[in-house]
Design an enzyme around this catalytic site. Structure first.
Site, PDB file in Angstrom:
ATOM      1  N   ARG A 172       0.881  -1.045  -0.099  1.00 33.13           N
ATOM      2  CA  ARG A 172       0.111  -0.144  -0.021  1.00 33.13           C
ATOM      3  C   ARG A 172       0.965   1.414  -0.089  1.00 33.13           C
ATOM      4  O   ARG A 172       0.257   1.779  -0.910  1.00 33.13           O
ATOM      5  CB  ARG A 172      -0.828   0.075   0.943  1.00 33.13           C
ATOM      6  N   TYR A 200      -6.677  -0.616  -7.365  1.00 33.76           N
ATOM      7  CA  TYR A 200      -5.594  -2.527  -6.168  1.00 33.76           C
ATOM      8  C   TYR A 200      -5.143  -2.012  -4.843  1.00 33.76           C
ATOM      9  O   TYR A 200      -4.874  -0.937  -4.742  1.00 33.76           O
ATOM     10  CB  TYR A 200      -5.169  -2.932  -6.929  1.00 33.76           C
ATOM     11  N   GLU A 201      -4.335  -3.308  -4.799  1.00 32.27           N
ATOM     12  CA  GLU A 201      -4.362  -3.021  -2.770  1.00 32.27           C
ATOM     13  C   GLU A 201      -5.338  -2.923  -1.453  1.00 32.27           C
ATOM     14  O   GLU A 201      -4.748  -2.235  -1.006  1.00 32.27           O
ATOM     15  CB  GLU A 201      -2.734  -3.075  -2.657  1.00 32.27           C
ATOM     16  N   GLY A 202      -6.608  -2.467  -2.638  1.00 31.73           N
ATOM     17  CA  GLY A 202      -7.743  -2.172  -1.663  1.00 31.73           C
ATOM     18  C   GLY A 202      -7.669  -0.683  -1.446  1.00 31.73           C
ATOM     19  O   GLY A 202      -7.109   0.568  -1.755  1.00 31.73           O
TER      20      GLY A 202
END
Length: 592
Positions: A294, A434-436
């Protein structure tokens, strides 16, 4: 074709004038003197500008291909990867016990920006490996580390993270991939994963997949999830490669951007896997990858903004259009360059002030990661945990916005493929997802991180801002143009947090409805803090008689722009938060 010039001078300023790394007591920082960091950044910059950047449009045009289960990367990617591997760049900040160079994560972050700006899709191949290396370093057994880390750090093997499935993304408790225990202690992994970056390619001899799956006895939800090593090729006891494992690429996604990276559907058909860490504790190990990822995605957001800004600035200096309303600035030409026009300058300063503030923010975050790991500093660990959703969410939102602003600077030319700006826009867009997704980042910030350490961590942030303001008030201009606006913004952030405390328990939607605005409010305060710190460093350099007055006066002027034209957005975000849940929730779902 777009250009790329590594911003090594600005990086050196942040490292040495703002963060003062060479005098830090963080283990490993003493060797980060100006000469050393300059040498590393210059060499990385040559690779970025001379090799990776020219391949960026190539990767975008060609994309990856899948034939008979084999994924081919774009022309030139394999040769570029070999140069990166042979130069030791993949293991720059990895453990020397397994072949890494042991440099601080901060230096690896600075180098990473150069590679991301030059070619984001390419850098993702080694970037995913870095996350997998860290997960194995923390949670793997000694045997697993000895088996996989040397080759992964060397770059001969790469790594992935496998979370998402067709029926679930954020809610990983819904995954269906199964892990069946075998008599020899291994597991048979069966299921399908989607959107797996660098899931299959031709750059390395082996790919080490880290896969989330459910083993028997784990129960429902995320508590039943375990993490497994599933290599593409089995590894023999002597370290040589054995048979192909039962894992294959079932398809490549056709994406809006990052065409040069292979985003794969991965099929696991009874593949052999090995448990990493404790059974049913896989989320703990996976989040070791996710938290670093992140911060890396936040870096991607501003790094794409940085290269887009560079090209917008070049265009604005060269493009002749109209005359300056105060008088011709290019009297011998048919028109003035568009950079003379106030609205173009506003556009460019929005870009410049964000990019330089964001770079300082991410470098500061990387410094905290180093302190938490190298100095075992719990306060640094808690602070970066609090700020990670802000770094990821705010910087990718604003980074994408910056690429759009840069595209707008070029007018119609920005809409054409020839100039390259539209690729930066498309590539940057994924960072918000992406990655949350950024909505999830804001919920994490408000729902979990504000309560971290019983609220003591966010209070420590406010105290840090307050202490900086108090320590810096003897600088007259710093007080008027930086410290006073920062104090106001910080109070508005505290006011927003107080609103959540007073209303969140009885009306949870009041907090959730304001979470996205809170993330942006927090992000602006962080960049306001960064600009205040940078301005202080530049004022001190000017006072000490620096030989580069122009750089420092430019830095101060850019910071004043941010504080005057961007930081006041905190008031708008606060007003939205304090409007509560009703404006968001009063419309029935059927009436949308």
């Amino acid at each position: 074709m777009p250009t790329y010039t590594p911003p090594t001078k600005d990086m050196q300023f942040i490292l040495h004038d703002v963060l003062k790394v060479s005098t830090s007591d963080t283990p490993g920082y003493a060797e980060l003197d100006r000469e050393f960091t300059s040498a590393v950044l210059e060499e990385a910059g040559k690779l970025a500008a001379g090799v990776l950047a020219p391949l960026n449009p190539v990767g975008d045009r060609e994309g990856c291909t899948l034939q008979n289960g084999v994924v081919r990367t774009p022309k030139g990617f394999k040769e570029a990867y070999d140069q990166m591997r042979d130069g030791g760049w993949i293991g720059l900040d990895c453990d020397p016990d397994y072949g890494g160079q042991g440099m601080p994560y901060l230096l690896g972050t600075a180098v990473g920006e150069l590679f991301v700006s030059a070619n984001m899709a390419f850098n993702m191949y080694q970037g995913l490996s870095h996350g997998a290396i860290n997960a194995l370093q923390v949670h793997g057994s000694d045997q697993q580390k000895a088996t996989y880390l040397p080759k992964m750090i060397e770059g001969s093997w790469s790594g992935t993270m496998n979370l998402t499935e067709p029926q679930c993304g954020t809610d990983l408790g819904l995954i269906r991939t199964k892990a069946e225990p075998q008599d020899d202690g291994s597991y048979r992994i069966s299921g399908q994963k989607i959107w797996i970056s660098a899931g299959e390619h031709d750059l390395t001899d082996n790919i080490i997949h880290l896969v989330l799956a459910k083993a028997p006895g784990g129960g429902e939800g995320t508590k039943g999830i375990s993490l497994f090593i599933v290599p593409k090729f089995m590894v023999n006891e002597d370290g040589s490669l054995g048979d192909r494992n039962a894992v294959s690429c079932g398809g490549l996604e056709e994406k809006m951007g990052i065409h040069g990276n292979a985003t794969c559907v991965m099929n696991y058909d009874g593949a052999t896997g090995y448990l990493v860490g404790e059974l049913h504790k896989g989320m703990r190990a996976m989040f070791t990858m996710m938290n670093e990822a992140r911060l890396g995605v936040g870096l991607q957001g501003y790094a794409q903004g940085a290269v887009a800004y560079e090209n917008a600035l070049g265009f604005a200096r060269d493009r002749l259009q109209g005359r300056d309303v105060t008088g011709a600035q290019n009297p011998d030409g048919p028109a003035d360059p568009i950079i003379v026009h106030p609205d173009v300058r506003r556009n460019l300063l929005d870009q410049k002030s964000f990019v330089e503030g964001a770079r300082a923010f991410v470098f500061w975050g990387a410094e905290m990661i180093d302190r938490s790991h190298r100095a075992k500093d719990d306060q640094a660990e808690q602070m970066i945990s609090l700020l990670t959703p802000v770094i990821k969410g705010f910087l990718t939102d604003k980074g994408f916005e910056t690429t759009v602003l840069a595209q707008q600077t070029l007018g119609g030319s920005g809409f054409t493929r020839e100039w390259g700006l539209e690729q930066f826009v498309r590539d940057a867009r994924i960072t918000m997802i992406y990655e949350g997704t950024n909505g999830i980042q804001s919920l994490d910030l408000v729902g979990r991180k504000l309560a971290l350490n019983n609220g003591k961590t966010v209070m420590a942030f406010f105290d840090m801002v307050k202490d900086f303001i108090k320590e810096s008030e003897e600088h007259g201009e710093l007080k008027e143009y930086f410290l006073d606006p920062l104090k106001k913004a910080s109070k508005e952030l505290q006011q927003a947090g107080m609103f959540f405390m007073q209303n969140g328990m009885k009306t949870p939607n009041a907090a959730l409805s304001g979470s996205y605005d809170f993330m942006h409010l927090f992000g602006h305060v962080c960049l306001g803090l960064m600009w205040s710190r940078m301005a202080k460093a530049s004022y001190e350099a000017l006072k000490d008689g620096t030989a580069d007055e122009d750089f420092h006066r430019t830095k101060i002027a850019t910071g004043r722009y941010y504080m005057a034209r961007q930081l006041p957005a905190t008031a708008t975000h606060l007003a939205r938060i304090e409007s509560g849940a009703d404006p968001v929730m009063q419309l029935d779902a059927a009436n949308f």
